[in-house]
Motif scaffolding. Structure first.
Motif, PDB file in Angstrom:
ATOM      1  N   GLU A 285       1.922  21.480  94.036  1.00 47.20           N
ATOM      2  CA  GLU A 285       1.384  21.601  95.410  1.00 47.20           C
ATOM      3  C   GLU A 285       0.512  22.840  95.544  1.00 47.20           C
ATOM      4  N   HIS A 286      -0.348  23.024  94.571  1.00 45.03           N
ATOM      5  CA  HIS A 286      -1.195  24.212  94.558  1.00 45.03           C
ATOM      6  C   HIS A 286      -2.264  24.107  95.652  1.00 45.03           C
ATOM      7  N   PRO A 287      -2.231  25.015  96.648  1.00 48.98           N
ATOM      8  CA  PRO A 287      -3.192  24.868  97.752  1.00 48.98           C
ATOM      9  C   PRO A 287      -4.627  25.240  97.352  1.00 48.98           C
ATOM     10  N   ASP A 288      -5.547  24.602  97.995  1.00 49.07           N
ATOM     11  CA  ASP A 288      -6.969  24.887  97.809  1.00 49.07           C
ATOM     12  C   ASP A 288      -7.263  26.334  98.196  1.00 49.07           C
ATOM     13  N   GLY A 289      -8.148  26.995  97.475  1.00 54.08           N
ATOM     14  CA  GLY A 289      -8.546  28.352  97.865  1.00 54.08           C
ATOM     15  C   GLY A 289      -7.555  29.433  97.442  1.00 54.08           C
ATOM     16  N   TYR A 290      -6.507  29.060  96.734  1.00 52.18           N
ATOM     17  CA  TYR A 290      -5.532  30.046  96.242  1.00 52.18           C
ATOM     18  C   TYR A 290      -5.570  30.081  94.714  1.00 52.18           C
ATOM     19  N   MET A 291      -5.319  31.286  94.169  1.00 56.47           N
ATOM     20  CA  MET A 291      -5.255  31.386  92.715  1.00 56.47           C
ATOM     21  C   MET A 291      -3.852  31.814  92.283  1.00 56.47           C
ATOM     22  N   GLY A 292      -3.393  31.259  91.183  1.00 55.26           N
ATOM     23  CA  GLY A 292      -2.074  31.592  90.653  1.00 55.26           C
ATOM     24  C   GLY A 292      -2.158  32.893  89.876  1.00 55.26           C
ATOM     25  N   LEU A 293      -1.291  33.861  90.233  1.00 55.28           N
ATOM     26  CA  LEU A 293      -1.359  35.167  89.560  1.00 55.28           C
ATOM     27  C   LEU A 293      -0.057  35.564  88.867  1.00 55.28           C
ATOM     28  N   ASP A 294       0.987  34.738  89.023  1.00 52.30           N
ATOM     29  CA  ASP A 294       2.235  35.016  88.305  1.00 52.30           C
ATOM     30  C   ASP A 294       3.067  33.734  88.272  1.00 52.30           C
ATOM     31  N   ILE A 295       4.062  33.711  87.368  1.00 55.02           N
ATOM     32  CA  ILE A 295       5.011  32.586  87.404  1.00 55.02           C
ATOM     33  C   ILE A 295       5.983  32.853  88.549  1.00 55.02           C
ATOM     34  N   GLY A 296       6.518  31.795  89.133  1.00 59.35           N
ATOM     35  CA  GLY A 296       7.401  31.945  90.295  1.00 59.35           C
ATOM     36  C   GLY A 296       8.866  32.129  89.896  1.00 59.35           C
ATOM     37  N   PRO A 297       9.738  32.346  90.891  1.00 59.24           N
ATOM     38  CA  PRO A 297      11.162  32.609  90.622  1.00 59.24           C
ATOM     39  C   PRO A 297      11.891  31.454  89.939  1.00 59.24           C
TER      40      PRO A 297
END
Ligand code: 3PG
Length: 394
Positions: A285-297
């Motif tokens: 569910e990666h939102p538009d306009g956002y970038m992934g910068l780390d792995i999540g919990p």
């Protein structure tokens, strides 16, 4: 390969190539690990009564101006402190002054000469392994000990050049690196889990390919995970993407036979900065306009599970942009999870992950932290390291 204990060094002039390419800031050494790691070989040679002639490169030097701040003098000073012994520094890479100083050495004394890359100014003689330069340096000693694992992926005059002229042996650090990294990849105690991170797939292709064959699991994090997500048809917003590597990532996933483990959630932001609209999202569910910068919990938990019971773990590359506090948790979590494995051989393949483990105070908990960045990567790729290959055989 010969190692330093195979040589009869008493009373001999022993040339020692170390990797003293240490990080410096305003003329100060900010991390002396590479000097500390070279001590066993240097101490052994002193105790055996050798005349010890040390040298290394520091940084990259192409033109005269590059020399500023790249003298090995601070390294010689730090080494003298660590040894509690005089280290004579000669600010030359060749010539009468250096030759006379070497001739005047007594058994057990230590001399260091200037940055070998100062010889790169006029025609890259060091970096292009100019045969005359290797021969000249070899002529300054009777025997050669190569302890510069961090430089073993380079075929330069100060390692390969010298070794092709006189009898040579690996130092204790070189031996230790080969034992840990080499054995973990070639004869691992299983399960063998590799954790690979970093921004780009393109930097890690060789390592992923080699470790897919040798490891039981290959866990992937960091910016390069997004190229794999793209390969799976997922939306990745404005995350880092190597579009020309999507097919390769597809191919690797197809060949992996379930061995590749990817993140299940990401910490995302609207921009490449610590602040912004930071939130955790499932990778589907990666939102538009956002970038992934780390792995999540949830991913950290998953990776902890995957690591349980592992007997050999090799880690190379951060899980996120750990320089920014909001995106450091993944790297810290993985580092902690590996450090807490009580019954495994745990190895960090140099570079950023080694720096992270040291900064976090986990260094003592790993079986081995490599002093090589590029060298350990090439070793993990299964490539032959020219610096190592050039050392005399038994
Ligand atoms: C390193 O730090 O990786 C080694 O010392 C090699 O340095 P180089 O990449 O400048 O050859």
């Amino acid at each position: 390969k010969k190692i330093v204990t195979d040589l009869d060094v008493a009373g001999k002039k022993v040339l020692v190539r170390a990797d003293f390419n240490v990080p410096m800031k305003d003329g100060e050494i900010t991390n002396d690990d590479r000097i500390v790691q070279a001590l066993p070989t240097i101490k052994h040679l002193i105790e055996e009564g050798a005349k010890v002639i040390l040298f290394s490169h520091l940084g990259r030097v192409k033109v005269e101006e590059d020399k500023a701040g790249k003298s090995l003098q601070p390294v010689a000073d730090r080494l003298a402190k660590l040894l509690a012994k005089d280290v004579q520094f000669v600010p030359e890479t060749r010539g009468e002054k250096l030759e006379n100083a070497i001739d005047a050495l007594e058994n057990g004394q230590v001399l260091m000469f200037e940055n070998t890359r100062f010889e790169d100014i006029d025609g890259s003689k060091e970096s292009k392994n100019d045969p005359e330069l290797g021969k000249y340096w070899a002529s300054l000693g009777d025997l050669f000990v190569n302890d510069a694992f961090g430089t073993a992926h380079r075929a330069h005059a100060s390692n390969v050049g010298i070794a092709s002229n006189i009898e040579s042996a690996a130092g204790f650090l070189m031996e230790k690196e080969i034992k840990f990294i080499g054995n973990s990849v070639d004869q691992p105690v299983r399960p063998f889990v590799a954790i690979l991170g970093g921004a780009k797939v393109s930097d890690k292709i060789g390592v992923i390919e080699n470790l897919l064959e040798k490891a039981d699991k290959v866990i992937i994090g960091g910016g390069m995970a997004f190229t794999f997500f793209k390969a799976q048809g997922k939306e990745i917003g404005s995350s880092l993407l190597e579009a020309d590597k999507v097919d390769l990532a597809k191919d690797l996933l197809a060949r992996a036979d379930g061995k590749i483990v990817l993140p299940i959630d990401s910490v995302v932001n609207t921009e490449f900065a610590n602040e912004g609209d930071v939130k955790v999202v499932p990778v589907d569910e990666h939102p538009d306009g956002y970038m992934g910068l780390d792995i999540g919990p949830e991913t950290i938990k998953l990776y902890e599970e995957e690591l349980k019971g592992a007997k050999t773990v090799v880690w190379n590359g951060p899980m996120g942009v750990f320089e920014m506090a909001n995106f450091a948790k993944g790297t810290v979590g993985v580092c902690e999870a590996i450090a807490n494995l009580s019954d495994a051989t745990t190895i960090i393949g140099g570079g950023d992950s080694a720096a992270a483990a040291m900064q976090l105070g986990f260094a003592e908990k790993f079986s081995h932290i490599s002093t090589g960045g590029g060298a350990s990567l090439e070793y993990l790729e299964g490539k032959e390291l020219p610096g190592l290959a050039a050392i005399s055989n038994k």
